[in-house]
Scaffold this motif. Structure first.
Motif, PDB file in Angstrom:
ATOM      1  N   ILE A   1       0.835  -1.205   0.000  1.00  0.00           N
ATOM      2  CA  ILE A   1       0.000   0.000   0.000  1.00  0.00           C
ATOM      3  C   ILE A   1       0.867   1.252   0.000  1.00  0.00           C
ATOM      4  N   ASP A   2       1.941   1.244   0.790  1.00  0.00           N
ATOM      5  CA  ASP A   2       2.844   2.392   0.803  1.00  0.00           C
ATOM      6  C   ASP A   2       3.462   2.630  -0.570  1.00  0.00           C
ATOM      7  N   ARG A   3       3.862   1.561  -1.235  1.00  0.00           N
ATOM      8  CA  ARG A   3       4.471   1.717  -2.558  1.00  0.00           C
ATOM      9  C   ARG A   3       3.460   2.195  -3.584  1.00  0.00           C
ATOM     10  N   LEU A   4       2.221   1.691  -3.530  1.00  0.00           N
ATOM     11  CA  LEU A   4       1.206   2.150  -4.466  1.00  0.00           C
ATOM     12  C   LEU A   4       0.852   3.611  -4.225  1.00  0.00           C
ATOM     13  N   TRP A   5       0.864   4.034  -2.970  1.00  0.00           N
ATOM     14  CA  TRP A   5       0.515   5.416  -2.620  1.00  0.00           C
ATOM     15  C   TRP A   5       1.525   6.399  -3.198  1.00  0.00           C
ATOM     16  N   GLU A   6       2.764   5.957  -3.401  1.00  0.00           N
ATOM     17  CA  GLU A   6       3.820   6.845  -3.894  1.00  0.00           C
ATOM     18  C   GLU A   6       4.086   6.688  -5.389  1.00  0.00           C
ATOM     19  N   MET A   7       3.162   6.062  -6.129  1.00  0.00           N
ATOM     20  CA  MET A   7       3.341   5.910  -7.572  1.00  0.00           C
ATOM     21  C   MET A   7       3.182   7.263  -8.251  1.00  0.00           C
ATOM     22  N   PRO A   8       4.043   7.574  -9.219  1.00  0.00           N
ATOM     23  CA  PRO A   8       3.957   8.880  -9.894  1.00  0.00           C
ATOM     24  C   PRO A   8       2.595   9.138 -10.541  1.00  0.00           C
ATOM     25  N   ALA A   9       1.972   8.106 -11.114  1.00  0.00           N
ATOM     26  CA  ALA A   9       0.657   8.319 -11.747  1.00  0.00           C
ATOM     27  C   ALA A   9      -0.373   8.723 -10.710  1.00  0.00           C
ATOM     28  N   PHE A  10      -0.357   8.092  -9.540  1.00  0.00           N
ATOM     29  CA  PHE A  10      -1.284   8.465  -8.476  1.00  0.00           C
ATOM     30  C   PHE A  10      -1.005   9.884  -7.995  1.00  0.00           C
ATOM     31  N   GLU A  11       0.270  10.210  -7.820  1.00  0.00           N
ATOM     32  CA  GLU A  11       0.624  11.542  -7.330  1.00  0.00           C
ATOM     33  C   GLU A  11       0.242  12.622  -8.334  1.00  0.00           C
ATOM     34  N   ARG A  12       0.299  12.299  -9.610  1.00  0.00           N
ATOM     35  CA  ARG A  12       0.024  13.292 -10.635  1.00  0.00           C
ATOM     36  C   ARG A  12      -1.481  13.507 -10.830  1.00  0.00           C
ATOM     37  N   TYR A  13      -2.280  12.439 -10.784  1.00  0.00           N
ATOM     38  CA  TYR A  13      -3.682  12.548 -11.172  1.00  0.00           C
ATOM     39  C   TYR A  13      -4.676  12.510 -10.010  1.00  0.00           C
ATOM     40  N   LEU A  14      -4.258  12.108  -8.838  1.00  0.00           N
ATOM     41  CA  LEU A  14      -5.180  12.050  -7.705  1.00  0.00           C
ATOM     42  C   LEU A  14      -4.807  13.098  -6.661  1.00  0.00           C
ATOM     43  N   PRO A  15      -5.779  13.738  -6.043  1.00  0.00           N
ATOM     44  CA  PRO A  15      -5.484  14.762  -5.021  1.00  0.00           C
ATOM     45  C   PRO A  15      -5.163  14.110  -3.664  1.00  0.00           C
ATOM     46  N   LEU A  16      -3.990  13.485  -3.556  1.00  0.00           N
ATOM     47  CA  LEU A  16      -3.649  12.747  -2.344  1.00  0.00           C
ATOM     48  C   LEU A  16      -3.443  13.663  -1.138  1.00  0.00           C
ATOM     49  N   ASP A  17      -3.170  14.939  -1.375  1.00  0.00           N
ATOM     50  CA  ASP A  17      -2.969  15.867  -0.269  1.00  0.00           C
ATOM     51  C   ASP A  17      -4.289  16.351   0.326  1.00  0.00           C
ATOM     52  N   SER A  18      -5.380  16.162  -0.389  1.00  0.00           N
ATOM     53  CA  SER A  18      -6.676  16.617   0.086  1.00  0.00           C
ATOM     54  C   SER A  18      -7.230  15.653   1.132  1.00  0.00           C
ATOM     55  N   GLN A  19      -7.656  16.195   2.258  1.00  0.00           N
ATOM     56  CA  GLN A  19      -8.213  15.316   3.281  1.00  0.00           C
ATOM     57  C   GLN A  19      -9.576  14.787   2.857  1.00  0.00           C
ATOM     58  N   TRP A  20     -10.264  15.463   1.935  1.00  0.00           N
ATOM     59  CA  TRP A  20     -11.559  14.979   1.445  1.00  0.00           C
ATOM     60  C   TRP A  20     -11.394  13.738   0.588  1.00  0.00           C
ATOM     61  N   PHE A  21     -10.300  13.669  -0.170  1.00  0.00           N
ATOM     62  CA  PHE A  21     -10.038  12.476  -0.975  1.00  0.00           C
ATOM     63  C   PHE A  21      -9.795  11.279  -0.072  1.00  0.00           C
ATOM     64  N   VAL A  22      -8.975  11.456   0.942  1.00  0.00           N
ATOM     65  CA  VAL A  22      -8.680  10.370   1.882  1.00  0.00           C
ATOM     66  C   VAL A  22      -9.953   9.981   2.640  1.00  0.00           C
ATOM     67  N   PHE A  23     -10.775  10.957   2.996  1.00  0.00           N
ATOM     68  CA  PHE A  23     -12.050  10.691   3.662  1.00  0.00           C
ATOM     69  C   PHE A  23     -12.964   9.864   2.762  1.00  0.00           C
ATOM     70  N   GLY A  24     -13.041  10.231   1.487  1.00  0.00           N
ATOM     71  CA  GLY A  24     -13.874   9.494   0.542  1.00  0.00           C
ATOM     72  C   GLY A  24     -13.398   8.064   0.342  1.00  0.00           C
ATOM     73  N   VAL A  25     -12.087   7.887   0.234  1.00  0.00           N
ATOM     74  CA  VAL A  25     -11.535   6.536   0.095  1.00  0.00           C
ATOM     75  C   VAL A  25     -11.841   5.719   1.344  1.00  0.00           C
ATOM     76  N   GLY A  26     -11.688   6.317   2.510  1.00  0.00           N
ATOM     77  CA  GLY A  26     -11.974   5.616   3.762  1.00  0.00           C
ATOM     78  C   GLY A  26     -13.437   5.217   3.868  1.00  0.00           C
ATOM     79  N   CYS A  27     -14.347   6.127   3.502  1.00  0.00           N
ATOM     80  CA  CYS A  27     -15.781   5.809   3.546  1.00  0.00           C
ATOM     81  C   CYS A  27     -16.120   4.696   2.564  1.00  0.00           C
ATOM     82  N   GLY A  28     -15.523   4.734   1.392  1.00  0.00           N
ATOM     83  CA  GLY A  28     -15.749   3.674   0.409  1.00  0.00           C
ATOM     84  C   GLY A  28     -15.280   2.321   0.914  1.00  0.00           C
ATOM     85  N   LEU A  29     -14.104   2.281   1.529  1.00  0.00           N
ATOM     86  CA  LEU A  29     -13.579   1.024   2.062  1.00  0.00           C
ATOM     87  C   LEU A  29     -14.449   0.496   3.202  1.00  0.00           C
TER      88      LEU A  29
END
Length: 79
Positions: free
Chosen positions: A18-46
């Motif tokens: 999971i740590d390695r996938l989180w640091e993939m350049p494609a994820f960093e470029r296209y997903l708002p990983l710094d936004s707490q709303w994105f992390v909140f949405g992923v957590g709610c989905g899981l």
């Protein structure tokens, strides 16, 4: 190695993956990983997926037929 040791080793490897996938350049470029709303949405989905899977496992264990609406009655025509 006992089952506890194997389990902790598997969990450690999953965490590393999971740590390695989180640091993939494609994820960093296209997903708002710094936004707490994105992390909140992923957590709610899981959590939602986890609840649905646990409910399904419980239903299979109880040998219940799958139902979309729990406790619903059969539809009747004309009243």
């Amino acid at each position: 190695m006992d089952s506890t040791g194997r389990r902790s080793q598997v969990l450690r490897r999953i965490g590393t993956l999971i740590d390695r996938l989180w640091e993939m350049p494609a994820f960093e470029r296209y997903l708002p990983l710094d936004s707490q709303w994105f992390v909140f949405g992923v957590g709610c989905g899981l959590i939602a997926v986890f609840v649905l899977v646990c409910g399904r496992v419980e239903g299979v264990a109880a040998k219940n037929k799958p139902q979309l609406i729990l406790g619903g009655r059969a539809a009747t025509m004309g009243g």
